[in-house]
Design a protein around this motif. Structure first.
Motif, PDB file in Angstrom:
ATOM      1  N   GLU A 247       4.355   8.545   4.720  1.00 10.60           N
ATOM      2  CA  GLU A 247       3.849   9.825   5.226  1.00 10.60           C
ATOM      3  C   GLU A 247       4.908  10.635   5.978  1.00 10.60           C
ATOM      4  N   GLY A 248       5.642   9.994   6.867  1.00 14.34           N
ATOM      5  CA  GLY A 248       6.601  10.739   7.679  1.00 14.34           C
ATOM      6  C   GLY A 248       7.634  11.453   6.835  1.00 14.34           C
ATOM      7  N   TYR A 249       8.190  10.743   5.877  1.00 13.09           N
ATOM      8  CA  TYR A 249       9.193  11.358   5.023  1.00 13.09           C
ATOM      9  C   TYR A 249       8.559  12.386   4.102  1.00 13.09           C
ATOM     10  N   ALA A 250       7.309  12.165   3.705  1.00 16.52           N
ATOM     11  CA  ALA A 250       6.628  13.133   2.849  1.00 16.52           C
ATOM     12  C   ALA A 250       6.548  14.498   3.527  1.00 16.52           C
ATOM     13  N   ARG A 251       6.279  14.513   4.816  1.00 17.63           N
ATOM     14  CA  ARG A 251       6.126  15.783   5.531  1.00 17.63           C
ATOM     15  C   ARG A 251       7.466  16.511   5.663  1.00 17.63           C
ATOM     16  N   ILE A 252       8.573  15.784   5.597  1.00 16.69           N
ATOM     17  CA  ILE A 252       9.896  16.415   5.638  1.00 16.69           C
ATOM     18  C   ILE A 252      10.322  16.858   4.243  1.00 16.69           C
ATOM     19  N   ALA A 253      10.280  15.933   3.279  1.00 17.51           N
ATOM     20  CA  ALA A 253      10.764  16.237   1.928  1.00 17.51           C
ATOM     21  C   ALA A 253       9.905  17.268   1.219  1.00 17.51           C
ATOM     22  N   ASN A 254       8.639  17.374   1.622  1.00 21.38           N
ATOM     23  CA  ASN A 254       7.705  18.255   0.923  1.00 21.38           C
ATOM     24  C   ASN A 254       7.645  19.661   1.509  1.00 21.38           C
ATOM     25  N   GLU A 255       8.382  19.932   2.576  1.00 22.73           N
ATOM     26  CA  GLU A 255       8.242  21.206   3.284  1.00 22.73           C
ATOM     27  C   GLU A 255       8.393  22.418   2.364  1.00 22.73           C
ATOM     28  N   GLN A 256       9.398  22.408   1.514  1.00 24.28           N
ATOM     29  CA  GLN A 256       9.648  23.591   0.692  1.00 24.28           C
ATOM     30  C   GLN A 256       8.799  23.640  -0.570  1.00 24.28           C
ATOM     31  N   PHE A 257       8.084  22.551  -0.870  1.00 24.28           N
ATOM     32  CA  PHE A 257       7.316  22.513  -2.121  1.00 24.28           C
ATOM     33  C   PHE A 257       5.825  22.756  -1.897  1.00 24.28           C
ATOM     34  N   ASN A 258       5.341  22.545  -0.692  1.00 29.29           N
ATOM     35  CA  ASN A 258       3.944  22.845  -0.352  1.00 29.29           C
ATOM     36  C   ASN A 258       2.957  22.082  -1.226  1.00 29.29           C
ATOM     37  N   ASN A 259       3.316  20.849  -1.601  1.00 27.25           N
ATOM     38  CA  ASN A 259       2.359  20.010  -2.319  1.00 27.25           C
ATOM     39  C   ASN A 259       1.246  19.554  -1.378  1.00 27.25           C
ATOM     40  N   GLN A 260       0.113  19.205  -1.945  1.00 30.01           N
ATOM     41  CA  GLN A 260      -0.954  18.595  -1.155  1.00 30.01           C
ATOM     42  C   GLN A 260      -0.508  17.203  -0.690  1.00 30.01           C
ATOM     43  N   ILE A 261      -0.817  16.859   0.552  1.00 24.48           N
ATOM     44  CA  ILE A 261      -0.570  15.512   1.078  1.00 24.48           C
ATOM     45  C   ILE A 261      -1.918  14.890   1.386  1.00 24.48           C
ATOM     46  N   LEU A 262      -2.244  13.829   0.654  1.00 16.77           N
ATOM     47  CA  LEU A 262      -3.585  13.242   0.696  1.00 16.77           C
ATOM     48  C   LEU A 262      -3.515  11.770   1.071  1.00 16.77           C
ATOM     49  N   PRO A 263      -4.545  11.244   1.716  1.00 14.03           N
ATOM     50  CA  PRO A 263      -4.571   9.804   2.013  1.00 14.03           C
ATOM     51  C   PRO A 263      -4.599   8.991   0.719  1.00 14.03           C
ATOM     52  N   LEU A 264      -3.924   7.863   0.730  1.00 10.47           N
ATOM     53  CA  LEU A 264      -4.009   6.949  -0.405  1.00 10.47           C
ATOM     54  C   LEU A 264      -5.419   6.357  -0.443  1.00 10.47           C
ATOM     55  N   PRO A 265      -6.102   6.425  -1.579  1.00  5.11           N
ATOM     56  CA  PRO A 265      -7.520   6.030  -1.610  1.00  5.11           C
ATOM     57  C   PRO A 265      -7.742   4.533  -1.745  1.00  5.11           C
ATOM     58  N   THR A 266      -6.887   3.722  -1.163  1.00  6.50           N
ATOM     59  CA  THR A 266      -7.089   2.279  -1.111  1.00  6.50           C
ATOM     60  C   THR A 266      -6.284   1.735   0.059  1.00  6.50           C
ATOM     61  N   ALA A 267      -6.653   0.570   0.546  1.00  6.06           N
ATOM     62  CA  ALA A 267      -5.947  -0.016   1.686  1.00  6.06           C
ATOM     63  C   ALA A 267      -4.514  -0.372   1.295  1.00  6.06           C
TER      64      ALA A 267
END
Length: 303
Positions: A247-267
């Motif tokens: 998650e942490g890296y997703a919020r950095i790497a995804n900044e310019q792409f504006n993709n949806q960030i969603l919880p993984l639907p399994t443990a």
């Protein structure tokens, strides 16, 4: 030969030539003249009755004997250095030093900005080299002092390597903003029906999420395997593929792409990140200071 008859400075020259692969660069590193380095090398050759280094073009290539003794020599010198300095006070404002920190590229974006902010504020003459080291070489590099610290996931390392967990992180899924099926929420059936990207530096093998899915008897389709999460984020923004990542890296790497960030639907087990150092620097003031800077850099962060 008795140790009292051996000039220990010769081994500093030996390590410098081995590391630099050049008498010229070794002389620059040690701030000695080339004739002084050559004289020391000749004495080493007499001591070991072996050439130790053979010139090939512009490089000094080590002999099998040199390769067999380099790690014990590095460890001995490192232990002596720690012994001499462990009772000294370390003043970061006055110290002039380079630290070598091993970490995976996925951690650079989260760890380095706050770490360098702290180092540049406190220690104007301290430099940091962030490098990637093969995991099988971590123990020897930490023992030899060629690495000061390492940051990585939980690894099965021997007791001589001390560790401290510095952060825990969650796993998330990225989907493009205008994905035709996924809008704001994601269930396991939809996740399994989609095609996926696996970002990994390894050429083959499953990702952590695939191991966990296999426990449920599930197998997703990997449509693309690539090396870096940043590239994967861009692919997500232009396709219907999904990307699972920390998650942490997703919020950095995804900044310019504006993709949806969603919880993984399994443990999924958390991404636990550990700080590693060798026991021979446990009480070294400089290493203790750097460890504290790393720990503080990870506070209030997710991976």
């Amino acid at each position: 030969m008795h140790l009292s008859r051996v000039d220990l400075n010769l081994f500093t020259v030996f390590v410098a030539i081995y590391t630099e692969g050049s008498v010229t660069r070794a002389s620059q590193q040690l701030n000695l003249t080339q004739p002084a380095i050559s004289h020391a090398l000749n004495r080493l050759r007499q001591l070991f009755n072996d050439p130790l280094f053979v010139r090939q073009g512009q490089m000094m290539v080590s002999t099998p004997l040199a390769r067999s003794i380099i790690e014990p020599v590095r460890q001995a010198l490192r232990g002596l250095e720690v012994t001499l300095t462990e009772n000294d006070k370390f003043d970061p404002a006055l110290a002039s030093k380079q630290f070598n920190l091993a970490l995976r590229d996925v951690l650079e974006s989260t760890a380095l900005p706050p770490l360098m902010e702290s180092i540049t504020r406190q220690a104007p003459q301290i430099n940091l080299a962030a490098i990637q080291v093969e995991r099988r070489e971590l123990v020897s590099e930490l023992a030899a002092g060629s690495l000061d610290l390492a940051i990585d996931m939980l690894l099965p390392l021997p007791n001589e390597i001390h560790r401290q967990m510095v952060v825990q992180g969650n796993t998330v899924v990225l989907a493009r903003r205008d994905h035709p099926v996924i809008q704001g929420e994601l269930d396991l059936d939809t996740y399994m029906q989609a095609e996926h990207i696996l970002a990994s530096s390894r050429r083959k093998g499953m990702g952590l999420e695939d191991f966990e899915l296999s426990r449920l008897g599930l197998q997703r389709r990997i449509r693309l395997r690539c090396q870096h999460y940043f590239a994967a984020c861009r692919v997500v923004s232009q396709t219907d593929l999904l990307l699972t990542m920390p998650e942490g890296y997703a919020r950095i790497a995804n900044e310019q792409f504006n993709n949806q960030i969603l919880p993984l639907p399994t443990a999924m087990p958390s991404w636990d990140v550990y700080l590693y150092w060798h026991q021979n620097v446990e009480n070294d003031p400089a290493n203790r200071w750097l460890r504290q800077q790393v720990i503080e850099a990870f506070q209030n962060q997710t991976v």
